[in-house]
Design a protein around this motif. Structure first.
Motif, PDB file in Angstrom:
ATOM      1  N   ASN A   4       1.544   8.984  -7.673  1.00  0.00           N
ATOM      2  CA  ASN A   4       2.822   9.576  -7.384  1.00  0.00           C
ATOM      3  C   ASN A   4       3.341   9.732  -5.936  1.00  0.00           C
ATOM      4  OD1 ASN A   4       2.954  10.443 -10.367  1.00  0.00           O
ATOM      5  ND2 ASN A   4       1.875  12.145  -9.907  1.00  0.00           N
ATOM      6  N   GLY A   5       2.587   9.405  -4.950  1.00  0.00           N
ATOM      7  CA  GLY A   5       2.974   9.719  -3.851  1.00  0.00           C
ATOM      8  C   GLY A   5       3.850   8.524  -3.311  1.00  0.00           C
ATOM      9  N   PHE A   6       3.856   7.521  -3.972  1.00  0.00           N
ATOM     10  CA  PHE A   6       4.929   6.448  -3.798  1.00  0.00           C
ATOM     11  C   PHE A   6       6.241   6.594  -4.270  1.00  0.00           C
ATOM     12  CE2 PHE A   6       0.874   3.632  -3.516  1.00  0.00           C
ATOM     13  CZ  PHE A   6       0.948   3.278  -2.211  1.00  0.00           C
ATOM     14  N   GLU A   7       6.496   7.237  -5.413  1.00  0.00           N
ATOM     15  CA  GLU A   7       7.669   7.229  -6.203  1.00  0.00           C
ATOM     16  C   GLU A   7       8.759   8.109  -5.294  1.00  0.00           C
ATOM     17  OE1 GLU A   7       7.024   9.337  -9.996  1.00  0.00           O
ATOM     18  OE2 GLU A   7       5.424   7.955 -10.429  1.00  0.00           O
ATOM     19  N   PRO A   8       8.785   8.903  -4.546  1.00  0.00           N
ATOM     20  CA  PRO A   8       9.735   9.256  -3.683  1.00  0.00           C
ATOM     21  C   PRO A   8      10.436   8.485  -2.881  1.00  0.00           C
ATOM     22  CG  PRO A   8       8.100  11.004  -3.489  1.00  0.00           C
ATOM     23  CD  PRO A   8       7.403   9.863  -4.195  1.00  0.00           C
TER      24      PRO A   8
END
Length: 294
Positions: free
Chosen positions: A72-76
């Motif tokens: 999830n940390g990559f999604e932004p």
């Protein structure tokens, strides 16, 4: 640079008499799988935790394809409206396959059966077979141009992948929420567009295994030096891993390259430092050796 594969292994960092779990963020550029000619490279960053702010900082100026797992940390990075250079996420099929494989591992199930373990899931086994059919096509087109790879995928991979989508949706509707298969299926179904990008761009691979392979040195290192002595020590480890792995990706002996560069760099003009990069250094060394060989 338009194609990156990241991953983030752990690294023990000594702090106040005990070790805490840090991360080494690994980004690999290697276009040889689709017939590219740019030199491959790897870069590593260290951090004391796995918060998404770290990759967002690393990739703030990056735009292109990012092939990764579904962290999830990559999604932004991809949805930020103010980002001038958008990122296209292409998710790793090896990570998706692994979740099914763990439920269809015959040898593991045989061992677990002696301890009243769970039986093999026939649905998981079928999913693994479907993945393997896609991977077999990829092995046949590895190294071809992006255009050639795309043409084969449109002809052979797309029907298999679209059929898998329908099959997963049908099987998912029959399962209870407590089924172990639900997480494996939802991992893909909720992000299907990202998993399907390989059908639209021949540069995209099915996996980010290039980044996974770049972790071998770190995994061996943890056995030998056990931990980084501090956060600065972890950062220095990341720097050395960057230099050594980039050399190896370019088939350059890291020890020979480091010995030569460290002996020359102090007096080398700043405007010519690019000449010491592993791929340029390799060409210069080969050119110098030719007269001697003759």
């Amino acid at each position: 640079m338009k194609f990156l594969r990241p991953t983030r292994p752990t690294i023990p960092i000594l702090a106040k008499g005990k070790c805490r779990t840090g991360r080494v963020w690994t980004y690999v550029f290697d276009d040889r799988s689709f017939g590219g000619h740019l030199p491959p490279a790897a870069v590593y960053y260290a951090s004391s935790d796995r918060r998404g702010e770290h990759p967002q900082k690393h990739l703030a100026d990056y735009g292109g394809i990012l092939q990764t797992d579904c962290y999830n940390g990559f999604e932004p990075l991809g949805v930020a409206q103010r980002k001038d250079k958008p990122i296209t996420f292409a998710f790793c099929h090896a990570h998706a396959r692994r979740k099914f494989f763990e439920l269809a591992d015959i040898e593991k199930s045989a061992r677990d059966s002696k301890r009243n373990g769970k039986p093999i899931s026939p649905i998981a086994l079928e999913a693994v077979k479907r993945f393997d059919a896609l991977f077999e096509i990829e092995r046949q087109i590895n190294g071809l141009s992006a255009e050639e790879r795309l043409a084969v995928r449109q002809e052979k991979s797309r029907p298999l992948f679209e059929d898998m989508h329908v099959w997963l949706q049908q099987e998912r509707a029959t399962l209870s929420r407590s089924s172990d298969l639900v997480k494996a299926m939802d991992y893909m179904l909720k992000r299907w567009e990202g998993f399907a990008h390989f059908l639209e761009d021949g540069r995209i691979c099915l996996t980010n295994n290039a980044a996974e392979r770049a972790l071998r040195g770190l995994a061996l290192g943890r056995r030998n030096w056990t931990f980084a002595g501090s956060e600065r020590g972890a950062e220095r480890t990341a720097v050395m891993l960057t230099l050594i792995m980039t050399c190896r990706l370019n088939e350059v002996d890291p020890k020979a390259w480091l010995a030569d560069v460290l002996a020359r760099i102090a007096d080398y003009p700043a405007s010519r430092l690019h000449e010491l990069l592993p791929w340029t250094w390799k060409k210069a060394s080969a050119a110098t050796a030719l007269p001697q060989a003759a």
